[in-house]
Design a protein around this motif. Sequence first.
Motif, short mmCIF file in Angstrom:
data_model
loop_
_atom_site.label_atom_id
_atom_site.label_comp_id
_atom_site.label_asym_id
_atom_site.label_seq_id
_atom_site.Cartn_x
_atom_site.Cartn_y
_atom_site.Cartn_z
N GLU A 241 -13.83 -48.74 66.96
CA GLU A 241 -13.90 -50.20 66.87
C GLU A 241 -14.47 -50.67 65.54
OE1 GLU A 241 -16.08 -51.46 70.27
OE2 GLU A 241 -14.51 -50.90 71.68
N ASP A 242 -15.15 -49.80 64.80
CA ASP A 242 -15.67 -50.18 63.49
C ASP A 242 -14.63 -50.07 62.39
OD1 ASP A 242 -18.33 -50.89 64.14
OD2 ASP A 242 -18.86 -48.78 64.30
N THR A 243 -13.55 -49.36 62.66
CA THR A 243 -12.53 -49.11 61.64
C THR A 243 -11.38 -50.11 61.77
OG1 THR A 243 -13.06 -46.76 61.52
CG2 THR A 243 -10.89 -47.42 60.74
N GLU A 244 -11.18 -50.91 60.72
CA GLU A 244 -10.12 -51.92 60.71
C GLU A 244 -8.88 -51.44 59.96
OE1 GLU A 244 -10.09 -54.76 62.21
OE2 GLU A 244 -12.18 -55.10 62.77
N ALA A 245 -9.05 -50.46 59.09
CA ALA A 245 -7.92 -49.94 58.32
C ALA A 245 -8.26 -48.51 57.91
CB ALA A 245 -7.64 -50.80 57.09
N ILE A 246 -7.24 -47.78 57.46
CA ILE A 246 -7.38 -46.34 57.23
C ILE A 246 -6.82 -45.98 55.87
CG2 ILE A 246 -6.79 -44.04 58.10
CD1 ILE A 246 -6.25 -45.46 60.85
N ILE A 247 -7.48 -45.01 55.20
CA ILE A 247 -6.98 -44.48 53.94
C ILE A 247 -6.84 -42.96 54.06
CG2 ILE A 247 -7.59 -44.00 51.53
CD1 ILE A 247 -8.83 -46.78 51.40
N ILE A 248 -5.72 -42.44 53.57
CA ILE A 248 -5.46 -41.00 53.52
C ILE A 248 -5.42 -40.57 52.07
CG2 ILE A 248 -3.76 -39.19 53.98
CD1 ILE A 248 -2.84 -40.86 56.39
N VAL A 249 -6.19 -39.54 51.74
CA VAL A 249 -6.21 -38.99 50.38
C VAL A 249 -5.68 -37.57 50.46
CG1 VAL A 249 -7.61 -38.43 48.38
CG2 VAL A 249 -8.19 -40.43 49.78
N GLY A 250 -4.43 -37.38 50.05
CA GLY A 250 -3.78 -36.09 50.17
C GLY A 250 -3.45 -35.47 48.83
N GLU A 251 -2.90 -34.27 48.91
CA GLU A 251 -2.49 -33.56 47.70
C GLU A 251 -1.54 -32.46 48.09
OE1 GLU A 251 -6.19 -30.39 47.34
OE2 GLU A 251 -6.40 -32.35 46.41
#
Length: 725
Positions: A241-251
């Motif tokens: 519930e604290d997370t409104e959006a997500i970031i993925i850092v890949g390689e």
Amino acid sequence: MLSQQARYWHKHLSRRRHHGPRIHRTLFSTSPRHNGYDDTIPNLRIGSHTRVIFQGFTGKQATANAKESIAWGTNVVGGVKPNGSGEHLGLPVLPSVRAAVEQLKPDATGIYVAAHQATAAIEEAIEAEVPLIIAVAEHIPLHDMMRIHSMLQSQSKSRLVGANAPGIISAIGRCRIGFQPLPTFSPGHIGIVAKSGTLSYETVGSLTRAGLGQSLCIAVGGDVIAGTNFVDALKVFEHDEDTEAIIIVGELGGTTEEEAADWIADYRKRLKNPKPIAAVIGGFQAPPGKVMGHAGAWVGLGEGTAESKYKALESAGVTMVDHPAKFGGVMKEILAKSGRSVRKIELSAAQAQQRRSYHISRSLPRPLPTTTSSTSFQQRRSLHLTADQSANLLKAYNINITTPPEGSPSTHYLGISPHRSARSPSIIAAPTANPSHLPQRVRRFPFDYRQGPSRDAITAATAHLQLDTAPPRSKAQVIQLIHNLWTLYHEKEAIDLHIRLALSVETDEILTYDPYLFFDDAAFTSTKRHRDLHALRSSGSLTTTTTDLEAQQAGIVYIPLRCTPLFAGTTAKKPTQTAPSSQVQSEPRKLLIGTLVNGAGLALNTIDVLHTRLAPGTSAANFLDTGGKATAATIQTSFSLILSDERVGVVFVNIFGGLTLCDMIAEGIVLAFREMGVRKPVVVRLRGTNEEVGQRVLRESGLPVFVYDGFEEAVGKCGELVCGR
């Protein structure tokens, strides 16, 4: 999918994690319908409730890290020193993890020991059923980790993050288990999952400057096989519930980004208003066949490239960026498009920061990296043998190599290779050895590390080879060949063992040829196993140049690049190739940019962005990763390597300090100018730990150094200088 019971308690925990009572680990018990290890995913939900212990508690690194984490608000309740007792930092010291579990009731353990001790420490934590295990050490041998994963897959109590990971941190819950640079973090509402530590710090810094902050940040690490992957993290973020959006850092390396794309595509179908997701991928310019700093930063046969990962995520509806410094602005845009109130999120983040008395300090002491001695590790982590050496080694395991047969009706591809998603070894097989068809036809058949190739895996691999209907003698030879390959793989701790097969028309015999043998350096550098095998380095197994040796001795990964311009994005062309020193010198001279970067992920992204930003015909001259903790001496050696390439017209130093201290980097640059008489213009971009001190050292030095804290400004200056403006 989580069991119904696990989902209920996961939701309950998300509501009460900051100030509520601790939820006991047995609430996330295994359901017989699910993989037991999958049911440990909710253990990733750390916060102020999380009771943390340290293994190796009284050591130098753990002590420095514990002091810093406690001051930040982490609920550290004690630690472990084998056969020890008493107090340390005013907290209890226990002789074993089991004793710590019984007396301190921890939710998580941070393992701060050297690589040669880390395997036993992880095993001890699993046996004591600690819910969350964070392993930060680099250079733990791959086969040790595969054995660890065999243990993890057979239980439902413990979840591993790492190895070779910066750790996990809840900015909202003020809980940090790892070595992330705390001044960069601020409480907020963006969840992050990343392979690269330095790229995750860049991401965090961008969000903090934008006023969005972070909720939970999971750095899965850069090892070949990770204890937690992107999909595991996404499942947590979905219900947080604290997370409104997500970031993925890949390689580059592995398939976890493609698996995340599949999960996201399904997620966006299931929900009417899914959380917006953005991502960055590093490694478009990585030369094939090279381990790019991270142990797992290489593309295995049949695995996706940086370009294919980018396309998969973009096709799943993920917003892609080319550099993490852009995330702050991009996240505001996609949050607004999703109908979420950016202003409300900013205010909530600001209130959380004030409520927790958040202060930015730019001169926190940093713990030292884990090492087994004062000698730097070789980050290469691989040993390739010559054809003759390969043939001799295979013969010792009853595998006879022949010359490529002529006139055979078909050829096949067979080997043993890591299956990164299954977290196990696998039989790798293809019914063709044609290089143009092989990547599309290859398949992996996983099996348990402790048991060896199973009958089912062998049967499936033989069928995929299209040899299941071969004459009985040939089929029996293939089965025995798989067992022989596994014995060699297991005993000598290989990463990849591949060979080509052909069925003899005259004798029905299986002919083997063209071997590819790839071994893990960490088994030798960390534990001194297989001295005889790794002694082959000095007898001509590798074409080692002076610059190679200089880089290895300093713990630096340095790879010269050809200057074929590429585009980092959906229109990326064929990857560049590695250029031997002699070839580099013979190419027509062009003004290129020498790069000096800390962290493999950031180094990969830096050369990618230079290719997209600079004028046609200009590019990065090299990949250079100084390693997790660069020193003044490391920087001087890095300058020596970069300036030995006559193509270099400008040097670009791009540092985001975690363990690396920006003031130490600055001192190294000053030292390089004084000791080496640097005559090329140098652009320096410093962010992170002690950034203001480092920038001041350079600005007051009187040297012709262009200093920036913004990435885009620094890249722009490099472009001006290399073009003569």
